[in-house]
Design a protein around this motif. Sequence first.
Motif, PDB file in Angstrom:
ATOM      1  N   ILE A 183     126.065 -64.481  37.406  1.00  0.00           N
ATOM      2  CA  ILE A 183     124.906 -63.825  36.793  1.00  0.00           C
ATOM      3  C   ILE A 183     123.619 -64.508  37.241  1.00  0.00           C
ATOM      4  CG2 ILE A 183     123.745 -63.330  34.602  1.00  0.00           C
ATOM      5  CD1 ILE A 183     126.564 -63.096  33.338  1.00  0.00           C
ATOM      6  N   THR A 184     123.627 -65.841  37.240  1.00  0.00           N
ATOM      7  CA  THR A 184     122.464 -66.606  37.694  1.00  0.00           C
ATOM      8  C   THR A 184     122.143 -66.306  39.157  1.00  0.00           C
ATOM      9  OG1 THR A 184     122.963 -68.403  36.148  1.00  0.00           O
ATOM     10  CG2 THR A 184     121.534 -68.931  38.010  1.00  0.00           C
ATOM     11  N   ASN A 185     123.189 -66.146  39.960  1.00  0.00           N
ATOM     12  CA  ASN A 185     123.004 -65.844  41.385  1.00  0.00           C
ATOM     13  C   ASN A 185     122.609 -64.395  41.645  1.00  0.00           C
ATOM     14  OD1 ASN A 185     123.712 -68.462  41.962  1.00  0.00           O
ATOM     15  ND2 ASN A 185     125.797 -67.987  42.629  1.00  0.00           N
ATOM     16  N   LYS A 186     122.606 -63.590  40.577  1.00  0.00           N
ATOM     17  CA  LYS A 186     122.186 -62.193  40.638  1.00  0.00           C
ATOM     18  C   LYS A 186     123.005 -61.374  41.640  1.00  0.00           C
ATOM     19  CE  LYS A 186     117.458 -63.192  39.137  1.00  0.00           C
ATOM     20  NZ  LYS A 186     116.009 -63.067  39.431  1.00  0.00           N
ATOM     21  N   VAL A 187     124.331 -61.515  41.527  1.00  0.00           N
ATOM     22  CA  VAL A 187     125.173 -60.654  42.360  1.00  0.00           C
ATOM     23  C   VAL A 187     124.984 -59.209  41.915  1.00  0.00           C
ATOM     24  CG1 VAL A 187     126.871 -62.473  42.760  1.00  0.00           C
ATOM     25  CG2 VAL A 187     127.205 -60.890  40.856  1.00  0.00           C
ATOM     26  N   ASP A 188     125.228 -58.281  42.815  1.00  0.00           N
ATOM     27  CA  ASP A 188     125.086 -56.857  42.484  1.00  0.00           C
ATOM     28  C   ASP A 188     126.328 -56.322  41.779  1.00  0.00           C
ATOM     29  OD1 ASP A 188     122.472 -56.268  43.800  1.00  0.00           O
ATOM     30  OD2 ASP A 188     123.577 -56.913  45.581  1.00  0.00           O
ATOM     31  N   VAL A 189     127.476 -56.804  42.208  1.00  0.00           N
ATOM     32  CA  VAL A 189     128.761 -56.372  41.641  1.00  0.00           C
ATOM     33  C   VAL A 189     129.674 -57.580  41.592  1.00  0.00           C
ATOM     34  CG1 VAL A 189     130.816 -54.937  42.006  1.00  0.00           C
ATOM     35  CG2 VAL A 189     128.565 -53.997  42.467  1.00  0.00           C
ATOM     36  N   LEU A 190     130.551 -57.616  40.593  1.00  0.00           N
ATOM     37  CA  LEU A 190     131.509 -58.707  40.450  1.00  0.00           C
ATOM     38  C   LEU A 190     132.929 -58.153  40.522  1.00  0.00           C
ATOM     39  CD1 LEU A 190     132.103 -61.686  39.790  1.00  0.00           C
ATOM     40  CD2 LEU A 190     131.926 -61.089  37.362  1.00  0.00           C
ATOM     41  N   LYS A 244     127.697 -54.593  37.690  1.00  0.00           N
ATOM     42  CA  LYS A 244     128.913 -53.826  37.452  1.00  0.00           C
ATOM     43  C   LYS A 244     130.130 -54.690  37.786  1.00  0.00           C
ATOM     44  CE  LYS A 244     126.796 -49.294  38.233  1.00  0.00           C
ATOM     45  NZ  LYS A 244     126.825 -48.906  36.815  1.00  0.00           N
ATOM     46  N   VAL A 245     131.219 -54.458  37.059  1.00  0.00           N
ATOM     47  CA  VAL A 245     132.411 -55.284  37.205  1.00  0.00           C
ATOM     48  C   VAL A 245     133.601 -54.438  37.640  1.00  0.00           C
ATOM     49  CG1 VAL A 245     134.010 -56.859  36.058  1.00  0.00           C
ATOM     50  CG2 VAL A 245     131.572 -56.890  35.439  1.00  0.00           C
ATOM     51  N   VAL A 246     134.249 -54.860  38.718  1.00  0.00           N
ATOM     52  CA  VAL A 246     135.488 -54.249  39.186  1.00  0.00           C
ATOM     53  C   VAL A 246     136.633 -55.176  38.774  1.00  0.00           C
ATOM     54  CG1 VAL A 246     136.843 -53.513  41.188  1.00  0.00           C
ATOM     55  CG2 VAL A 246     134.354 -53.164  41.156  1.00  0.00           C
ATOM     56  N   ALA A 247     137.523 -54.699  37.907  1.00  0.00           N
ATOM     57  CA  ALA A 247     138.683 -55.491  37.496  1.00  0.00           C
ATOM     58  C   ALA A 247     139.728 -55.419  38.606  1.00  0.00           C
ATOM     59  CB  ALA A 247     139.255 -54.968  36.185  1.00  0.00           C
ATOM     60  N   TYR A 248     140.149 -56.582  39.070  1.00  0.00           N
ATOM     61  CA  TYR A 248     141.081 -56.665  40.195  1.00  0.00           C
ATOM     62  C   TYR A 248     142.434 -57.218  39.742  1.00  0.00           C
ATOM     63  CZ  TYR A 248     142.970 -57.886  44.801  1.00  0.00           C
ATOM     64  OH  TYR A 248     143.762 -57.976  45.926  1.00  0.00           O
ATOM     65  N   ASP A 249     143.477 -56.463  39.975  1.00  0.00           N
ATOM     66  CA  ASP A 249     144.868 -56.858  39.745  1.00  0.00           C
ATOM     67  C   ASP A 249     145.239 -56.945  38.264  1.00  0.00           C
ATOM     68  OD1 ASP A 249     147.219 -57.478  41.425  1.00  0.00           O
ATOM     69  OD2 ASP A 249     147.277 -59.304  40.224  1.00  0.00           O
ATOM     70  N   ARG A 250     144.344 -57.444  37.413  1.00  0.00           N
ATOM     71  CA  ARG A 250     144.596 -57.501  35.975  1.00  0.00           C
ATOM     72  C   ARG A 250     143.509 -56.719  35.255  1.00  0.00           C
ATOM     73  NH1 ARG A 250     145.778 -64.058  35.634  1.00  0.00           N
ATOM     74  NH2 ARG A 250     147.597 -64.035  37.011  1.00  0.00           N
TER      75      ARG A 250
END
Length: 367
Positions: free
Chosen positions: A99-106, A129-135
Amino acid sequence: MRRAAVAVATGAMAVSLAACGSADKADGGSGSSSSSAAKGDNIRIGLLLPENQTARYEKFDRPLIEAKIKELTNNKATIDYNNAKQDANLQAQQVDTMITNKVDVLILDAVDAKAVKNSVQKAVDAGIKVVAYDRLAEGPISAYTSFDNVSVGKTQGEALLAALGGKAKSGQIVMMNGSVTDPNAAMFKKGAHSVIDGKVKVGKEYDTKEWKPENANANMEAAISALGKNKIVGVYSANDGMAGGIITALKAAGINVPVTGQDAELAAVQRIVAGEQFMSVYKPYAPEAAAAAEMAVALAQGKTLDSIAKDKVDSGSAKAIPSVLVPVTSLTKDNVNDTVLKDGVYTYDEICGGKYKSACEKAGVKQ
């Protein structure tokens, strides 16, 4: 880096994995953000993986996801990466850093799918925005990709019954399920029980803390002590790492019975060829990784997921999450050639080097 040459597979039928309590419809990026779209390929994507106990995450998932993101963005995207090493608190700190690094998507593979809910909410509140991966993480995620995890458990259960044959009723099996903090473990367990219940007696069943092989080893030793080594006819192991710990305990007790697994780890493939482990579940990581990368890039650029995510999944806190679910294959010594070798996951020399050469020859594994 090897990349399995497998196409991204999606199902046409909506899947509901959990639908308890009130939930909001997931934001799959149906709206277009001019600020996101203006970024084009110059986007910043965060990637958080859960642990390094299982070989797959550093060997396959990370390089495959990063390579696909670079491919989709003409090598212009910035990727911030961290591994939580099975520590949910550490992963929460890593989300804060993203969040501090200001990513566009996680892209997030949660250590604890429920505990991470507040972190997901914090990221979304910060416009990420968050993409849930594998779990399937809880919280307002925008997209999800994984394997058909109930099908994984069914595949394991069916393979174990096939290996037992007429011996299924002659004794008891031990079930070594995964961690309770991983929602996938519950789905593997559900799928396996749907196949084996009523067909074989479960003498002992464990939910193994943190998926650790040493914990599975201790559980197996306890099961042998409680049941007696002559009463155990097979072991359901939810993954390959635990299978390794289980097989060590079985060998020490002089027991040779079918053991299942999952992830097609190299050590497991070698055990399968050598006849020490009956099967694993081969999950082609390339299509899962590609789906995560494609959804993350699309969301970062303000595009819809309509052409990528054909499935819909419900979590405990969100409904109709745009999803890609990838099918799996039962891996035994009979199809090593047609799976991990054909797809380039491992080379012949990796599988069949040293003491495994003669076993490979007997099993018909070819260069």
